[in-house]
Write a protein that holds these residues in place. Structure first.
Motif, PDB file in Angstrom:
ATOM      1  N   GLU A 104      36.147  37.290  76.037  1.00  0.00           N
ATOM      2  CA  GLU A 104      37.530  37.744  75.833  1.00  0.00           C
ATOM      3  C   GLU A 104      37.792  38.922  76.742  1.00  0.00           C
ATOM      4  OE1 GLU A 104      40.999  38.510  75.194  1.00  0.00           O
ATOM      5  OE2 GLU A 104      40.467  37.083  73.605  1.00  0.00           O
ATOM      6  N   ILE A 163      40.624  43.180  71.352  1.00  0.00           N
ATOM      7  CA  ILE A 163      40.382  41.957  70.582  1.00  0.00           C
ATOM      8  C   ILE A 163      38.888  41.668  70.516  1.00  0.00           C
ATOM      9  CG2 ILE A 163      40.727  39.459  70.544  1.00  0.00           C
ATOM     10  CD1 ILE A 163      43.486  39.907  71.763  1.00  0.00           C
ATOM     11  N   LYS A 194      46.195  32.631  68.777  1.00  0.00           N
ATOM     12  CA  LYS A 194      46.529  34.044  68.606  1.00  0.00           C
ATOM     13  C   LYS A 194      48.017  34.173  68.273  1.00  0.00           C
ATOM     14  CE  LYS A 194      43.214  35.520  72.162  1.00  0.00           C
ATOM     15  NZ  LYS A 194      43.054  36.199  73.459  1.00  0.00           N
TER      16      LYS A 194
END
Length: 228
Positions: free
Chosen positions: A9, A14, A105
């Motif tokens: 990521e 996050i 998301k």
């Protein structure tokens, strides 16, 4: 042994949030912020699960997923795609690429953890392997892999390596090693036999057998495996 999960990521906030929740549930974590770094970590540490963002710099998540499924490794990891791409067709495409699950998301960390548990349970990946710096041991299969290639060991070499790697940093005397790898032998086994096993094993797993970095001799005591 706690399962090892790699987070791929590029958003550090996050990534760190996922890491926090994974480690709270006793998972071991690796973090990669782009596809190139993810490839390197994957080959060296053999995670059993990858949480994969799709919009990555350099190599896209889709490309990385295809690479993971094509590269020859001891065991295919489970993959959970985590993406802002929310259209049905995009989810279908992700699953067709080989992902085991797909979440969009924004997401709930608690729900993600539930998906992690479900995927590992469903795919049967119990992570019964030990990995260190490109060396992967599969106890249940009796396999040893080094930098993505399987290496052939005798049963004595495998049992010796597994005992040492399972307890990194612990020094085992030659007598202890004899008891472990020759437990039922009626013949007398000499300490030099252990030295011969170690010498052969080093030739197979050490980059420079004469200057070993994995299986180290502790003078006057025995041998130990250096690693975490």
């Amino acid at each position: 042994m706690n399962p090892k999960v790699m987070i791929v990521e590029d958003d550090a906030k996050i990534s760190n949030l996922i890491k926090l929740y994974l480690e709270r549930d006793s998972y071991k974590t690796l973090q990669a912020y782009d596809g190139i770094e993810a490839q390197e970590l994957y080959l060296r540490h053999a995670p059993c699960l990858i949480i994969l963002d799709l919009m990555l710099p350099g190599i896209s998540g889709e490309e990385f997923c295809l690479w993971v499924k094509s590269v020859e490794t001891p065991e295919d990891p489970a993959v959970i795609m985590l993406s802002a791409k929310a259209r049905t067709q995009e989810k279908i495409n992700g699953l067709k690429l080989g992902a085991d699950d797909y979440m969009t998301k924004p997401f709930s960390p608690e729900e993600l953890m539930a998906h992690v548990e479900a995927v590992l349970r469903r795919t049967g990946r119990l992570c019964q392997k030990i990995a260190h710096e490109g060396l992967v041991i599969k106890p249940r299969k009796g396999e040893v892999w080094l930098d993505g290639e399987e290496i052939e060991l005798t049963s004595y070499e495998f049992n010796l390596l597994y005992l040492l790697v399972e307890s990194p940093g612990q020094v085992f005397s030659r007598e202890q090693l004899i008891d472990h790898i020759h437990p039922r032998s009626d013949a007398e086994i000499f300490p030099r036999t252990i030295d011969a096993h170690v010498k052969k094993l080093r030739r197979k797993i050490e980059e420079h057998p004469g200057q070993p970095k994995r299986i180290v001799t502790v003078r006057g005591m025995g041998y130990k495996f250096v690693g975490k």
